[in-house]
Scaffold this motif. Structure first.
Motif, PDB file in Angstrom:
ATOM      1  N   ASN A  42      -6.060   0.502  -7.636  1.00  0.00           N
ATOM      2  CA  ASN A  42      -6.016   1.524  -6.595  1.00  0.00           C
ATOM      3  C   ASN A  42      -6.134   0.869  -5.231  1.00  0.00           C
ATOM      4  O   ASN A  42      -6.434  -0.326  -5.110  1.00  0.00           O
ATOM      5  N   SER A  43      -5.897   1.646  -4.197  1.00  0.00           N
ATOM      6  CA  SER A  43      -5.885   1.105  -2.833  1.00  0.00           C
ATOM      7  C   SER A  43      -7.263   0.642  -2.378  1.00  0.00           C
ATOM      8  O   SER A  43      -7.371  -0.285  -1.565  1.00  0.00           O
ATOM      9  N   SER A  44      -8.334   1.252  -2.897  1.00  0.00           N
ATOM     10  CA  SER A  44      -9.689   0.878  -2.479  1.00  0.00           C
ATOM     11  C   SER A  44     -10.010  -0.566  -2.861  1.00  0.00           C
ATOM     12  O   SER A  44     -10.501  -1.352  -2.036  1.00  0.00           O
TER      13      SER A  44
ATOM     14  N   THR B  48       3.200   1.066  -3.613  1.00  0.00           N
ATOM     15  CA  THR B  48       2.474   1.050  -4.885  1.00  0.00           C
ATOM     16  C   THR B  48       1.465   2.176  -4.984  1.00  0.00           C
ATOM     17  O   THR B  48       1.324   2.814  -6.034  1.00  0.00           O
ATOM     18  N   PHE B  49       0.755   2.425  -3.886  1.00  0.00           N
ATOM     19  CA  PHE B  49      -0.335   3.407  -3.925  1.00  0.00           C
ATOM     20  C   PHE B  49      -0.039   4.671  -3.122  1.00  0.00           C
ATOM     21  O   PHE B  49      -0.869   5.584  -3.088  1.00  0.00           O
ATOM     22  N   SER B  50       1.124   4.717  -2.468  1.00  0.00           N
ATOM     23  CA  SER B  50       1.548   5.901  -1.702  1.00  0.00           C
ATOM     24  C   SER B  50       0.474   6.367  -0.721  1.00  0.00           C
ATOM     25  O   SER B  50       0.140   7.555  -0.652  1.00  0.00           O
ATOM     26  N   VAL B  51      -0.080   5.428   0.036  1.00  0.00           N
ATOM     27  CA  VAL B  51      -1.163   5.762   0.962  1.00  0.00           C
ATOM     28  C   VAL B  51      -0.607   6.394   2.226  1.00  0.00           C
ATOM     29  O   VAL B  51       0.586   6.324   2.528  1.00  0.00           O
TER      30      VAL B  51
ATOM     31  N   THR C 245      -4.485   5.246   6.200  1.00  0.00           N
ATOM     32  CA  THR C 245      -4.945   4.161   5.342  1.00  0.00           C
ATOM     33  C   THR C 245      -4.355   2.820   5.776  1.00  0.00           C
ATOM     34  O   THR C 245      -5.021   1.786   5.716  1.00  0.00           O
TER      35      THR C 245
ATOM     36  N   LEU D 219       0.830  -1.205   0.000  1.00  0.00           N
ATOM     37  CA  LEU D 219       0.000   0.000   0.000  1.00  0.00           C
ATOM     38  C   LEU D 219       0.869   1.262   0.000  1.00  0.00           C
ATOM     39  O   LEU D 219       0.570   2.239  -0.697  1.00  0.00           O
TER      40      LEU D 219
ATOM     41  N   HIS E 112       5.898  -7.030  -5.499  1.00  0.00           N
ATOM     42  CA  HIS E 112       4.680  -7.348  -6.252  1.00  0.00           C
ATOM     43  C   HIS E 112       4.493  -8.850  -6.484  1.00  0.00           C
ATOM     44  O   HIS E 112       3.429  -9.278  -6.924  1.00  0.00           O
TER      45      HIS E 112
END
Length: 382
Positions: free
Chosen positions: A286-288, A229-232, A236, A226, A356
């Motif tokens: 995406n993170s969602s 890859t998604f820079s949360v 989060t 997270l 990954h």
């Protein structure tokens, strides 16, 4: 033992697990934020695995010969370790913290093992429901601990250990007034008693080893995925732990309401959902969607774990269940140690393996676990 005493074992174990969950998720993220190292980020599962194995073996023996004093010894030692850890973390002595984390997790797991051993003495003829009842409390604690651990350690840091110390002091006072675990007639681990595992089907032993490789991979590395890859945000990451805890809790609530045999007939359907959750995590743009896939995965996984654990424990007479628990946990943690060690060295040293590839690897392990479980259910071993 009356119901109120059994519930006391569960309630106190819940608090112990809560503290373990705070450390489990809070320190790895804290270390990763401070160092950026995969080794530090993965340290909790490695250290937790080794300490879990040692604590199961040692605690089983102490529970047998020193049941009147074991809890006091563990609580006093944990109090001392919290004080030392506070000063070590304050000085950012990460190498020393590894040793302290090993000792802290050893005694946390040991105290929880003692409480669980007392609980397992009173399993009914529907053990999966008893286990699910206990799991609901413990998973609630893990959910809150997993969610709040990263936030608390990032914003509060080493002062978290001062709160732990307050709890252990209060628990020690309670233990002197009302002994937590009474003297129980149980068998301890010895060369003679280890022979009882010979009657256990090898497929059960192997599936618990494989099971230790499955969920810990997802739990330990998903927050890194997270992040990278998604820079949360850190919030989060905490939401990730909250979602996982809630879904596992819902899974155990479901187990409490259904007969274990009904799960057998739906094992293929369950596996399809599990694979769907993993594939969604792999392909998520995406993170969602990644979190949705994680929710599905952790909602379904308790069904597999319940089948494995409850079937294994009922092989043994109640007096031998603490040995069975120690053996089961040891196999599970050996699987965790092996897979986390391999992944850590590959991430740090291999040019052909990256973060990954971890969820696809988990998918392969999940399929192997399913095939073994299907063989167990086909044979009708209970």
């Amino acid at each position: 033992m009356n119901i109120s005493k059994v519930n006391t074992l569960v309630y106190l174990d819940t608090m112990i697990v809560f503290i373990g969950a705070l450390v489990w998720t809070g320190l790895p993220l804290y270390f990763f934020e401070m160092t950026g190292s995969y080794f530090y980020a993965g340290s909790m599962y490695l250290i937790g695995g080794f300490s879990f194995i040692l604590s199961n073996i040692v605690s089983n023996y102490l529970f047998k010969v020193l049941s009147k004093y074991t809890a006091k010894f563990f609580i006093i030692t944990l109090s001392i370790l919290t004080i030392v850890s506070f000063f070590a973390l304050n000085k950012q002595l990460f190498n020393i913290m590894f040793c302290l984390m090993l000792a802290f997790q050893f005694f946390i797991n040991g105290l929880s093992f003692i409480l669980e051993s007392g609980f397992n003495m009173y399993l009914s003829n529907q053990p999966h429901k008893d286990i699910a009842y206990r799991n609901m409390f413990l998973l609630s604690a893990k959910t809150i601990g997993f969610f709040s651990g990263p936030i608390l350690f990032i914003f509060i840091g080493e002062e978290m250990y001062l709160f732990f110390l307050m709890f252990f002091v209060a628990l020690l006072v309670y233990e002197y007034l009302y002994p937590i675990v009474p003297r129980l007639k149980i068998e301890s681990i010895s060369l003679k008693n280890v022979g009882i595992f010979k009657k256990t089907p090898k497929s059960y032993l192997f599936i618990m080893f494989i099971d230790g490789m499955f969920l810990p991979i997802v739990m330990n590395y998903s927050f890194i995925i997270l992040k990278e890859t998604f820079s949360v945000s850190d919030l989060t990451v905490s939401l990730f732990w909250l979602i996982g805890g809630v879904s596992v809790l819902l899974g155990n609530l479901l187990i409490r309401r259904i007969d274990i045999k009904k799960i057998h007939s739906r094992v293929y359907f369950i596996m399809i959902f599990l694979i769907f959750g993993l594939i969604l995590m792999i392909l998520a743009p995406n993170s969602s969607l990644f979190l949705i896939g994680f929710f599905i995965l952790t909602l379904i996984n308790p069904l597999f774990m319940s089948l494995i654990k409850s079937s294994f424990l009922v092989f043994f007479d109640p007096n031998y269940r603490s040995i069975a628990l120690a053996g089961m946990n040891t196999l599970n943690q050996l699987g965790t140690i092996l897979i986390i060690t391999v992944i850590t060295f590959m991430l740090e040293g291999s040019k052909f393996f990256n973060i990954h590839y971890i969820i696809p690897l988990c998918l392969c392990i999940g399929v192997i676990r399913f095939l073994i479980l299907k063989n167990i259910l086909k044979r009708g071993v209970q």
